[in-house]
Design an enzyme around this catalytic site. Structure first.
Site, PDB file in Angstrom:
ATOM      1  N   ALA A  78       0.847  -1.197   0.000  1.00 31.12           N
ATOM      2  CA  ALA A  78       0.000   0.000   0.000  1.00 31.12           C
ATOM      3  C   ALA A  78       0.880   1.245   0.000  1.00 31.12           C
ATOM      4  O   ALA A  78       2.006   1.227   0.511  1.00 31.12           O
ATOM      5  CB  ALA A  78      -0.884  -0.005   1.241  1.00 31.12           C
ATOM      6  N   GLY A 123       0.423  -5.047   0.817  1.00 37.84           N
ATOM      7  CA  GLY A 123      -0.692  -5.173  -0.133  1.00 37.84           C
ATOM      8  C   GLY A 123      -0.306  -5.912  -1.405  1.00 37.84           C
ATOM      9  O   GLY A 123      -1.167  -6.525  -2.054  1.00 37.84           O
ATOM     10  N   GLU A 126      -0.761  -9.349  -0.531  1.00 38.30           N
ATOM     11  CA  GLU A 126      -2.207  -9.583  -0.400  1.00 38.30           C
ATOM     12  C   GLU A 126      -2.865  -9.747  -1.773  1.00 38.30           C
ATOM     13  O   GLU A 126      -3.732 -10.601  -1.963  1.00 38.30           O
ATOM     14  CB  GLU A 126      -2.857  -8.437   0.369  1.00 38.30           C
ATOM     15  CG  GLU A 126      -2.402  -8.400   1.821  1.00 38.30           C
ATOM     16  CD  GLU A 126      -3.146  -7.356   2.614  1.00 38.30           C
ATOM     17  OE1 GLU A 126      -4.131  -7.706   3.257  1.00 38.30           O
ATOM     18  OE2 GLU A 126      -2.727  -6.181   2.572  1.00 38.30           O
ATOM     19  N   GLU A 146       3.184  -4.667   7.827  1.00 41.66           N
ATOM     20  CA  GLU A 146       2.149  -3.767   8.363  1.00 41.66           C
ATOM     21  C   GLU A 146       2.219  -3.577   9.880  1.00 41.66           C
ATOM     22  O   GLU A 146       2.141  -2.452  10.376  1.00 41.66           O
ATOM     23  CB  GLU A 146       0.746  -4.265   7.973  1.00 41.66           C
ATOM     24  CG  GLU A 146       0.390  -4.050   6.505  1.00 41.66           C
ATOM     25  CD  GLU A 146       0.758  -5.231   5.616  1.00 41.66           C
ATOM     26  OE1 GLU A 146       1.638  -6.037   6.005  1.00 41.66           O
ATOM     27  OE2 GLU A 146       0.176  -5.344   4.530  1.00 41.66           O
TER      28      GLU A 146
END
Ligand code: COA
Length: 252
Positions: A78, A123, A126, A146
């Protein structure tokens, strides 16, 4: 072909997603994340463009989809600049808009392959976890950083990881946030194959071609049954398999 927003990008580093059709029958869609200067960090802009790409004609009419990045990064996760600005309200809205891309990718009816190289963090991992099959360059660097920055993987990462590798390994990876390599990822079943150095895209396309050659409906129904069976009670999962077989039996 390249998909871009109709609005001008916020900066030259905003990034885009390239869409190509490839394969002997031209039935494989390859989506390439291109925000190389920011290591393909998944900003809301890049996620929106990816969401548009998933809805494009090229993807909708394909029989298999490959998602990949650039050699330096599948994605470094992210966009950390944006994360700082998020409030509970904007996060809820985010998952209704560009943040829906992870679930949209997982929900594609056709089989998907993630071709991973360079950094595959946060991310990025992910997004890779939302693919049906993952193949990685030997030098890929994986990790979920994270917790180290005070948040947690929340785009399906924890939910998917725990199902792929079990709770003990998930705790190890999420709580410690440590980086790991392709060999470890392969040993844990997180990736299906390690490609030869520099050939991960080709390897992913080869796997996608194999998947595209399978009967379209059977591969799509089997994909959905596998996903549902991961969470359904045993009896319901068994019944689902049987009903899916009955429905498919005459489909060819
Ligand atoms: N969000 C936004 N920008 C990012 C980014 C991210 N997740 N990851 C990398 N970038 C940007 C850097 O800010 C830098 O931009 P700049 O050149 O304008 O300063 C550029 O990408 C290159 O990154 P850099 O840090 O210089 O490369 P590196 O090879 O030294 O380090 C990483 C690579 C991946 C180890 C490092 O960039 C990093 O730790 N990124 C954050 C990873 C992260 O926490 N992801 C999860 C977020 S939940």
């Amino acid at each position: 072909m390249t998909v871009t927003d109709t609005t001008p990008p916020a900066s030259p580093d905003a990034g885009t997603v390239e869409i190509e059709r490839t394969g002997q029958h031209h039935d494989i869609a390859v989506l390439t994340l291109r925000r190389e200067r920011k290591l393909n960090a998944l900003s809301t802009h890049l996620e929106s463009v990816l969401l548009d790409a998933l809805r494009s004609q090229e993807v909708r009419t394909s029989r298999a989809v490959v998602v990949t990045g650039v050699p330096r990064a599948f994605s470094a996760g992210a966009d950390t600049g944006e994360l700082r600005e998020m409030t509970p309200e904007t996060i809820a809205e985010y998952y209704r808009s560009s943040g829906a891309v992870y679930e949209s990718f997982a929900a594609l009816p056709q089989p998907t392959v993630a071709a991973l190289s360079g950094y595959c963090l946060g991310g990025g991992l992910e997004l890779a976890l939302a693919a049906d099959i993952r193949v990685a360059d030997p030098d890929t660097v994986f990790g979920l950083p994270e917790v180290g920055i005070g948040i947690l993987p929340s785009s399906g990462g924890v939910t998917r990881l725990v199902r792929e590798v079990g709770p003990a390994r998930t705790r190890d990876l999420v709580l410690r946030g440590r980086r790991f390599g392709a060999r470890e990822a392969y040993a844990w079943g997180l990736i299906g194959e390690i490609a030869e150095g520099g050939s991960v895209r080709e390897k992913a396309v080869e796997i996608a071609a194999e998947l595209a050659g399978q009967p379209r409906l059977a591969v799509s129904v089997a994909k959905q049954v596998i996903t549902a069976a991961t969470d359904a009670p045993r009896e319901a999962a068994l019944l689902l398999e049987q009903l899916a077989y009955a429905a498919l039996n005459r489909s060819g």
